[in-house]
Design an enzyme around this catalytic site. Structure first.
Site, PDB file in Angstrom:
ATOM      1  N   LYS A  90      13.133  55.487  91.695  1.00  0.00           N
ATOM      2  CA  LYS A  90      11.746  55.614  91.238  1.00  0.00           C
ATOM      3  C   LYS A  90      11.243  54.190  91.011  1.00  0.00           C
ATOM      4  O   LYS A  90      11.992  53.291  90.656  1.00  0.00           O
ATOM      5  CB  LYS A  90      11.632  56.439  89.972  1.00  0.00           C
ATOM      6  CG  LYS A  90      11.965  55.763  88.706  1.00  0.00           C
ATOM      7  CD  LYS A  90      11.041  55.118  87.770  1.00  0.00           C
ATOM      8  CE  LYS A  90       9.697  54.721  87.896  1.00  0.00           C
ATOM      9  NZ  LYS A  90       9.185  53.799  86.875  1.00  0.00           N
TER      10      LYS A  90
ATOM     11  N   THR B 290      11.253  46.549  89.631  1.00  0.00           N
ATOM     12  CA  THR B 290      11.208  47.458  88.504  1.00  0.00           C
ATOM     13  C   THR B 290      11.440  48.874  88.906  1.00  0.00           C
ATOM     14  O   THR B 290      10.582  49.502  89.514  1.00  0.00           O
ATOM     15  CB  THR B 290       9.827  47.455  87.906  1.00  0.00           C
ATOM     16  OG1 THR B 290       9.601  46.155  87.455  1.00  0.00           O
ATOM     17  CG2 THR B 290       9.744  48.406  86.760  1.00  0.00           C
TER      18      THR B 290
END
Lengths: 394, 394
Positions: free
Chosen positions: B171, B182
């Site tokens: 994700k 990230t």
């Protein structure tokens, strides 16, 4: 804009046909007598032809005129670009009857397209004919690109040795970052001064103004800041009390112009001072201020008026600066929203959200680690910024 | 998404009530027997509580389960945040009947709000009851925040020593930059391996994937990449031919996941490889690639499908890298638009504009100065990016 003319200078601005929308795009500043001049230029490795020409000419320390166009940067245009920058200076010199080497040039606009030199050469006589002291307002308009409004500031100072004036105009709305924010800025004073004396004062003024603002972290190939002194006041920079008064006036004018650039930046709705205190060193403070001031996530949260302080801490955390996250305090305006690295709760956030609705406010980051401080002025990242820059050339 | 289950693992995902919109927000991976595990974590100085807990536990090199929530990052939540991260692990351990220290945790979502641990504790038994091999698809959904789609990749490899499988889910949509982009990423293989042997392979895979992508240059406080090996295939990493096949498979899966993150990034419409060649050094090539890949002006031009190569050169010019602007060649896909630092004309730009309409293409910057090369994967900066991030918490 309260803009005063500056004794010893006349200026003009008109539409020469460089911009497709018919707006003013060619400006001229004329120095009645040779003016002392100091300049600062982009540190970008890619430098526009007019910047290269000015760098060659400015060591003389004197100039008679500055001709500036908007709508085309004359950058990445090869040797032909250099030739056209020279032709642009020559066109002004001929219209004014001054030596070509005493004319400086500046360009701003799209990179990589040939400068429409014919428009400029054709318009030069009319531009010279239009010169008048109050023409500085037209000049301020002629240098704009995506700026929303012309930007200029004037101050007058009384000293023990007499009165002097300082008038500055600036353009700049995108490609702005602290490494000499992307812009054109022209500062005119009627003081009498040598170029050598002006240079350090200009550098100091820039450190306090254009090197402290950011819009998008991009820097331009055309940044140019010129300070011209006509001597028309008869007051010398070296006279008692003048140097300090001028340093202060220059700092004030440059800082006001710099803040105005941020306020008028592409899509900008907020002017936000990012203030870092208590860092281990000044360099660390600057690192954090830069990371926060450039963070797209912080800047979109500012646009959304969202007190999303986690993004501020996350940006500080990736800056490379040393600090203890559990010691951080954070303030939005007068409202503390983080104490010891943790949020102060819903009530504090609601109060901070009120502050975020204002047009200007500081965000203060306290690290409690050392004496390092730094501050930068930034703006929000809005939908309009994207629209303006996605459509810029179309 | 063609996602295969991985022998030795079961997974599940459900809505525990952390997200306000009722979507899945709690996921669990269960290792039938203790799996070998290697991990990579954010280098941000501000680290979320689950990252701190995993860093403490992962040196053991083995784990039985990973519990992950989306909708809340459990970051900047003080000591209570640490306690809740532990409670989250404990809830999974109790539901599964395994030791608490053998459970790893990850969280993603808003920073600075208390983790709703009650929801998680209440949902843990149902989560454990829902475990099944194909549950990895539900798990992939449960870890999403602003991602548009679940993202997972599976490969199978036949080696001289037997067959193995590798399944990865990821994700990540914002707060993405090369310094370990990230995200949360979970990689499962049925190989038998020691943690020590997995670690360098994981680091190498990250260098080739998540350390080469950028969306907005921001980094998160919660980045976590875990590689788990169940041993269920009976094939050992040390067996003949396996290590090389696994390194290659891991590189492929991580690279595909990383590109997918960029494709699915907040507001992203384009996946663009920024390729720098001929720089004085690898460090210089990387500097230029980063400056170009992060430039808001380049990224808005990509969004606008505008072949505004001047912005690319201007970004390269401010990167700090040494090069001669007059020697630069620039290509958009196969189309050369800059030769020797100057534009190739309207026709080339029109052809480049066609390339820019595609969903994916490379931009190649040739400097002709030395052997340095680098490449990064970036996306455009769109109106939707701003909208998503201005409204994120509301």
């Amino acid at each position: 804009m309260q803009l005063l003319s500056c004794p010893g200078f006349a200026a003009a601005g008109l539409a020469a046909g460089i911009k497709k929308n018919g707006r003013k795009d060619l400006g001229l500043i004329f120095c009645e007598r040779p003016a002392a001049v100091a300049g600062l230029f982009t540190r970008n490795r890619v430098q526009a032809a007019p910047v290269r020409l000015d760098r060659e000419r400015i060591p003389r320390g004197r100039c008679r005129a500055v001709i500036v166009n908007s709508g085309n940067a004359n950058c990445c245009t090869g040797e032909e670009g250099d030739r056209r920058a020279r032709r642009m200076a020559r066109a002004a010199a001929q219209a004014l009857g001054v030596a070509e080497e005493e004319v400086l040039v500046a360009s701003t606009g799209v990179i990589g397209e040939p400068l429409p030199i014919d428009c400029i050469e054709q318009a030069a006589p009319a531009l010279a004919a239009a010169l008048r002291p109050e023409g500085i307002a037209d000049f301020a308009e002629a240098i704009l690109t995506t700026d929303r409004v012309p930007k200029g500031v004037s101050v007058e100072r009384e000293t023990a040795s007499g009165r002097f004036r300082l008038t500055g105009v600036v353009k700049g709305a995108g490609m702005i970052r602290p490494d000499l924010a992307t812009l054109l800025c022209f500062l005119l004073t009627d003081l009498a001064a040598e170029a050598e004396a002006l240079r350090p004062l200009l550098a100091e003024g820039a450190a306090r103004s254009f090197n402290r603002i950011t819009v998008d972290g991009d820097t331009s190939t055309n940044d140019t800041v010129l300070l011209l002194a006509s001597g028309a006041s008869g007051v010398g920079l070296a006279a008692p009390g003048v140097r300090e008064a001028f340093r202060e006036a220059l700092g004030e004018v440059m800082e006001r112009l710099a803040r105005w650039v941020v306020r008028d930046a592409e899509g900008s709705n907020k002017v936000v001072d990012i203030v870092v205190r208590g860092a281990a060193s000044e360099a660390d403070a600057r690192r954090i201020a830069e990371a926060v001031a450039h963070s797209p996530l912080v800047k979109t949260a500012l646009f959304g008026e969202d007190a999303n302080w986690g993004r501020i801490l996350a940006a500080a955390g990736r800056s490379g600066a040393e600090f203890d996250p559990a010691a951080v305090n954070l303030y939005v305006g007068p409202v503390q929203i983080v104490a010891g690295g943790a949020g102060c709760g819903k009530e504090a956030e609601a109060a901070a959200t009120e502050v975020l609705r204002a047009e200007a406010f500081p965000i203060v980051i306290e690290l409690g680690r050392g004496p390092g401080t730094a501050s930068l002025v930034t703006c929000d990242l809005s939908i309009d910024y994207v629209k303006i820059n996605a459509d810029y050339r179309s």
